[in-house]
Enzyme design. Structure first.
Site: not given
Ligand code: DMJ
Length: 646
Positions: A547, A283, A279
């Protein structure tokens, strides 16, 4: 000083003229010239006559070239005059064939004014020289823009910074082109750009979300918009950093500047806090690298570099498969308390960022660590037709919990990063492509089915050879990824599958009462049921996930079929209708099936600003070079990284 003699000469000459009434008449000039000519010696006159004849001769010889040059100049001027200036501020990218009036002036800026690390600039100029050479060798019919076009593609932001280089991809593959080094094109950004009504609505939504974050959660990880407070996950200003490049792209100068100051003055990467490697990488590291690539502002690369170093202890495991958690202050790493397993998607979805960090810092260690993970997984047994299990052990380096296969949570971005690493690296790393292609064949063979009654194509799951028609909303990254692969030369079948799947993802919104998708749906396989989509009570939440919007963006870019923008607009309006909080911010909701009471969960995830709104903005844009998919890839958190050219 003049010698006395010279001074006399000057004073006599001036005196003779000064004594006259100077009227600048042609008669006076003619008489004066003739007298001077007669005063010259024969030798002087012969020399002057010879020079005159010689110059006339040269002039006649040079005439054809000069006239061509003048004609060309006239043509260019004519072209420039036709270009209309644009008016609305937002960062944008010019089409290589659409020069703006201001561009020629920008071209004259010397290279030294470029921001960004000096080595990058050096490499650029070398690369430009190589390209010129390669281009000369290439057949003109390949229609590659000439050097002037390339220069006009310098990217200038509203900060006046030149955007650090993207790279180019390529016209698509025949094997001959594959082997050539890819040419490098810089991209031009207008200081201003047209922003249409839908994009303006996205900017307004962002500002509304930001208002809540700024007022109640500034510098904290996530906004809780209902209770008007914040929640902390890692304590690293997650939303603020995730949103930086979105603000840049949307042209939100003031908000960006405030956030940048926070990064400079407040972001403390040395605090003793356990963070999740994946994460934090996608991010924060991804966010910092992205905004560095867009702005060339060194502060972001310095922070990215510091964070990369602080995350590295995660790789100190017996197998070199990283632990899930790192204490970035203490430099210690560990698996979750209950297991020594890591999640497959997590250890295989940090590669784009660490590889880019190596490229920018010229330190190999980051890329070496993550490439090693991919190599090990490439060789590993326990896959089914290219599909991977969800867990991997950090001691043994083997997959665990064998027999369960999904494209949803815990496996999703493994597949996404296979393709994107291959693209990032200039489509040379054959193992990555092989694993990706195998996996797509694997999903077709094992996980794809059609629902009843409407025959929607969906991706289910496999558990010990038992098929389950369960599909996470997370799987909706797949149509976009398939389309991206097809754009980069993979089979046209991938595009066909992408078209079917994006229709399904849209239906996951359209068939629900609020017009918003639940977290998980179950597709109906029985011809006797009336509905394709079923939702279990525990799966009715919506976390403002990106997504489907992400895939709509890719589909629109590649097909230019307006229906994808229309579907996106519907979804955008439903987010506004059911998740917008009056006092600022948006909230995830618990029940997409109730338009009466969708039950706000009081949390705005950082990816709403980092991904969802960014993809909406790009989806609604008809500037197809705005973050060109031939030059950039998006990491799994929608952060923008260049495709490498060397
Ligand atoms: C985000 O942190 C990223 O897209 C990850 O790959 C999947 N989960 C979340 C969004 O849904």
């Amino acid at each position: 000083m003049y010698s006395p003699q010279r001074r006399d000469f000057i004073s006599v000459t001036l005196g003779s003229q000064a004594g006259r009434n100077y009227d600048n008449s042609k008669t006076w000039r003619r008489q004066s010239c003739w007298r001077k000519w007669k005063q010259l010696s024969r030798l002087q006159r012969s020399l002057i006559a010879f020079l005159f004849v010689f110059m006339v001769f040269c002039g006649i010889a040079a005439y054809p070239n000069l006239s061509e040059h003048w004609q060309a100049d006239e043509g260019r001027e004519g072209q420039l005059k036709q270009v209309k200036p644009v008016v609305v501020p937002a960062l944008d990218v010019l089409s290589p064939k659409a020069p703006s009036i201001s561009q020629p002036q920008k071209l004259k800026r010397p290279n030294v004014n470029k921001r960004g690390p000096p080595f990058l600039q050096n490499r650029l100029s070398k690369k430009e020289k190589e390209e010129t050479k390669i281009r000369k060798e290439e057949n003109e019919a390949e229609a590659i823009p000439d050097d002037k076009d390339k220069e006009q593609n310098n990217m200038i932001s509203w900060h006046g910074m030149e955007i650090a280089p993207g790279s180019v991809t390529v016209a698509l593959p025949n094997s001959k082109q594959e082997k050539k080094p890819m040419s490098h094109e810089k991209v031009n950004a207008k200081e201003t750009a047209t922003v249409n009504e839908q994009q303006k609505a996205v900017i307004e939504a962002f500002q509304h979300a930001w208002k809540g974050y700024k007022q109640y959660a500034w510098g904290h990880d996530e906004l809780k918009p209902i209770s008007k407070t914040y929640s902390e996950w890692f304590g690293l200003g997650l939303t603020l950093i995730d949103a930086l490049d979105t603000m840049w792209i949307l042209g939100l100068k003031q908000e960006f500047e405030e956030a940048r100051k926070w990064v400079i003055n407040e972001l403390n990467l040395g605090k003793s806090v356990d963070v999740n490697l994946f994460e934090t990488t996608i991010r924060i590291l991804g966010g910092l690298l992205s905004v560095y690539n867009l702005t060339g502002d060194q502060v972001f690369l310095d922070k990215a570099s510091e964070l990369g170093d602080r995350l590295m202890p995660a790789f100190n495991t017996p197998s070199k498969i990283p632990y899930s958690d790192v204490n970035i202050g203490r430099g210690t790493a560990h698996p979750p308390r209950w297991t020594s397993d890591s999640t497959v998607a997590e250890v295989t979805s940090i590669q784009l960022e660490f590889r880019e960090l190596s490229r920018l810092t010229k330190k190999e260690k980051y890329q070496a660590a993550v490439d090693d993970v991919m190599k090990r997984i490439h060789r590993l047994g326990g896959k089914k037709d290219g599909l991977v299990p969800m867990f991997i052990n950090t001691n043994s380096g083997q997959f665990t919990h064998l027999g369960v296969y999904t494209f949803g949570a815990r496996a999703d971005s493994y597949y996404e990063y296979l393709l994107k690493q291959w693209i990032q690296g200039g489509r040379r790393e054959a193992d990555l492509l092989e694993d990706y292609l195998q996996a797509i064949e694997g999903v077709k063979k094992n996980l794809i089915r059609k629902s009843e009654p409407n025959k929607l194509t969906f991706v289910g799951e496999l558990s010990h050879n038992q098929f389950s028609p369960k599909m996470d909303h997370l799987v909706c990254f797949l149509p976009g990824t398939l389309a991206l692969g097809a754009h980069h030369g993979l089979s046209a079948d991938h595009m066909e599958l992408a078209k079917e799947l994006i229709e399904t993802c849209y239906q996951m919104y359209a068939q629900i009462e609020t017009g918003l998708s639940p977290e998980i749906v179950h597709f109906n396989l029985s011809p006797h049921n009336a509905k394709d989509v079923e939702v279990k009570p525990a799966d009715r939440h919506n976390l403002l996930r990106p997504e489907t919007v992400e895939s709509l963006f890719y589909m629109y870019r590649f097909t230019r079929d307006k229906k994808y923008q229309d579907w996106g607009w519907e979804i955008f309006q439903n987010f506004n209708k059911y998740t917008r909080v009056d006092t600022g911010g948006y909230t995830s909701i618990n029940n997409v099936r109730s338009s009466e009471n969708p039950e706000p969960r009081d949390k705005m995830e950082s990816f709403f600003l980092g991904e969802t709104l960014k993809y909406f903005f790009l989806l609604f844009s008809d500037e197809f070079n705005l973050i060109s998919l031939d030059k950039y890839i998006f990491n799994t958190e929608a952060h923008i990284l260049p495709i490498w050219t060397t």
